[in-house]
Enzyme design. Sequence first.
Site, PDB file in Angstrom:
ATOM      1  CG  ASN A   1     -34.283  11.017 -33.830  1.00  0.00           C
ATOM      2  OD1 ASN A   1     -34.374  11.877 -34.698  1.00  0.00           O
ATOM      3  ND2 ASN A   1     -33.202  10.863 -33.091  1.00  0.00           N
TER       4      ASN A   1
ATOM      5  NE  ARG B   1     -32.994  15.109 -32.204  1.00  0.00           N
ATOM      6  CZ  ARG B   1     -31.960  15.039 -32.993  1.00  0.00           C
ATOM      7  NH1 ARG B   1     -31.821  14.057 -33.832  1.00  0.00           N
ATOM      8  NH2 ARG B   1     -31.041  15.973 -32.945  1.00  0.00           N
TER       9      ARG B   1
ATOM     10  CG  HIS C   1     -26.480  18.002 -28.572  1.00  0.00           C
ATOM     11  ND1 HIS C   1     -25.203  18.412 -28.871  1.00  0.00           N
ATOM     12  CD2 HIS C   1     -26.735  16.971 -29.403  1.00  0.00           C
ATOM     13  CE1 HIS C   1     -24.710  17.657 -29.850  1.00  0.00           C
ATOM     14  NE2 HIS C   1     -25.630  16.776 -30.183  1.00  0.00           N
TER      15      HIS C   1
ATOM     16  N   GLY D   1     -21.971  14.641 -33.324  1.00  0.00           N
ATOM     17  CA  GLY D   1     -22.195  16.067 -33.144  1.00  0.00           C
ATOM     18  C   GLY D   1     -21.726  16.372 -31.726  1.00  0.00           C
TER      19      GLY D   1
ATOM     20  NE  ARG E   1     -22.649  18.352 -37.563  1.00  0.00           N
ATOM     21  CZ  ARG E   1     -23.557  18.133 -36.617  1.00  0.00           C
ATOM     22  NH1 ARG E   1     -23.914  19.100 -35.809  1.00  0.00           N
ATOM     23  NH2 ARG E   1     -24.111  16.944 -36.489  1.00  0.00           N
TER      24      ARG E   1
ATOM     25  N   GLY F   1     -17.516  11.429 -25.083  1.00  0.00           N
ATOM     26  CA  GLY F   1     -17.427  11.893 -23.700  1.00  0.00           C
ATOM     27  C   GLY F   1     -17.462  10.738 -22.712  1.00  0.00           C
TER      28      GLY F   1
ATOM     29  CD  GLU G   1     -29.846  12.946 -27.400  1.00  0.00           C
ATOM     30  OE1 GLU G   1     -29.109  12.013 -27.764  1.00  0.00           O
ATOM     31  OE2 GLU G   1     -29.868  14.053 -27.964  1.00  0.00           O
TER      32      GLU G   1
END
Length: 405
Positions: free
Chosen positions: A9, A90, A179, A211, A240, A331, A384
Site C-alpha cells: 500500500n 492497493r 474504500h 477517512g 476533511r 466505527g 483491507e
Amino acid sequence: MTTQVLVLNAGSSSLKYRLLDGITGVAEATGSVERIGEESGRLTHSVDGRAHVEERPVADFEDALRSTVEAFRQHGPAIDRDALAAVGHRVVHGGSSFSEPAVVDDRVLATLEDLVPLAPLHNPANLEGLRVARELFPDVPQVAVFDTAFHQTMPEHAYTYAVPVAWRDEHRVRRYGFHGTSYAFVSRRAAEMLGRTVEDTNLIVLHLGNGASAAAIRGGRSIDTSMGFTPLEGLVMGTRSGDIDPAILGHLQRTLGWSLEDIDRALTRESGVLGLSGVNDFRVLEQRREDGDAAAALAFDVFAYRVRKYVGAYYAALGEVHAVVCTGGVGQYSPDVRAAALGGLDRLGIVLDPERNVAVGRKEAATVSADGSDVAVLVVPTNEEWEIARQALAVVGEQDASGGE
Ligand code: ADP
C-alpha cells in the site's frame, strides 16, 4: 497452488506492507516505511510479535521497497519468490476503467497513467510502487486492486452529478466512491453473521476511520456511496470537510483572495473534526468532550449527525435494510458515535442494545442491536490487506485457469 501474497500500500510518503496467506488471512509479517524522501525515515518490520524499528533516510520508493525486501531477509521470513502467488497493490483510483482487479501489464500501467489527473495525490505513488515491484519481482504477477472498483455497480442516477453532462462525458467528472476493498470484505462478513447469502443481503455500511464514508449495498453490489469524484465528499472526516456548499469556494476566493490550492488544502487537511476542535484523533476528541470542551462536543455532534443523515438517505435508497454495519477505527471502537448516529431510530426498525454497544471488545465482530431489532447493527473489523490478497489470488487463479501467461 501457493496462496502467499505480498500486499503493498504505497501512499504519498509511506509504504505499508503485509505478507499473508490469501485464503486464511494469516499474516507472516507486516511493516511500513514512513517519511519517504524526508530527512529521516522510519522503517518498521513486525514478525512473530516483535517489531524491528530503524530510523534512517529513505530516498524514494525504490529505496523503500528494497529496504523492505532487506527487512524480510534480515528478520524473516525470507521471501521465496517461487512461493509468492502474487504481489497485491492497493490502487486508489481505477476511474471507470476498472471494475475488477487487474493483473498489471504495460497496457494497465498506461491506463493508470491516464487516470493520474483523477487522483493526483494518490495514483502517482501507487504507480511508482507498481513499477518498482515489477522490477524487483519480475516473475511474480502484480495485481492492482482498486478502491473504486466495488462502486462501479452504482446506477447512473447515483453516480451522475447534476452538472452539464459534458463534464462527465468529456472530463470524467462523476462520482466514483472509495474504500471499496473494505466494503467488499465487510459486506461478506456481515452476511455470514446474519446467516444470509451476500446476494440476498441489503446493508448500510459505515466505514468510519480517519477517512470516512458510507455505502448502500444491495445483494453485494454498491448502489450508492458518500465519497464521490474524490474522497472529499460525504461524511465529516478527521481532517476533511465532507459535503459543503460548493459556492463557498467562490466566496473564499472573492473575499479572501484564496487560490484554489489554498482552498483545497483547507478542505482536505484543515477541516473535519480537526478544523472544528483542533484534534483529529477521535480518542482525544472524546476525552475532551467528556472533560466539557464545547468545541470537541460540537465536532462530535457534527460528525455523528452527518452519519445519521446518510443512514436515513441510504435506508430510503435501499428500501429494505437487513443490517447497519460499523467498521473503521471510529466505527469499531466508539460506542458513543454508534449511539449518537443510530440511537432513537426504533421507528426505522433499528434498535441498539446499550449494553452490547459498549461491551464490544477490540478486534472481534459483534452484534450490538437488541434481539427484537428488525435491522441488525453489527460491528465488523475490516481487513483491507486480506481482501486485496484474496482478490489478487482470485484473479491470478482465473488467469491460470484460462491459460493466460
Ligand atoms: P484510517 O482511515 O487511517 O485507516 P482507522 O480506521 O485506523 O483510520 O481509524 C482511525 C481513527 O479511529 C482515529 O481517529 C482513532 O482515534 C480512532 N480510534 C481508534 N481507537 C479508538 C477508540 N478506542 N475510541 C475511539 N476512537 C478510536
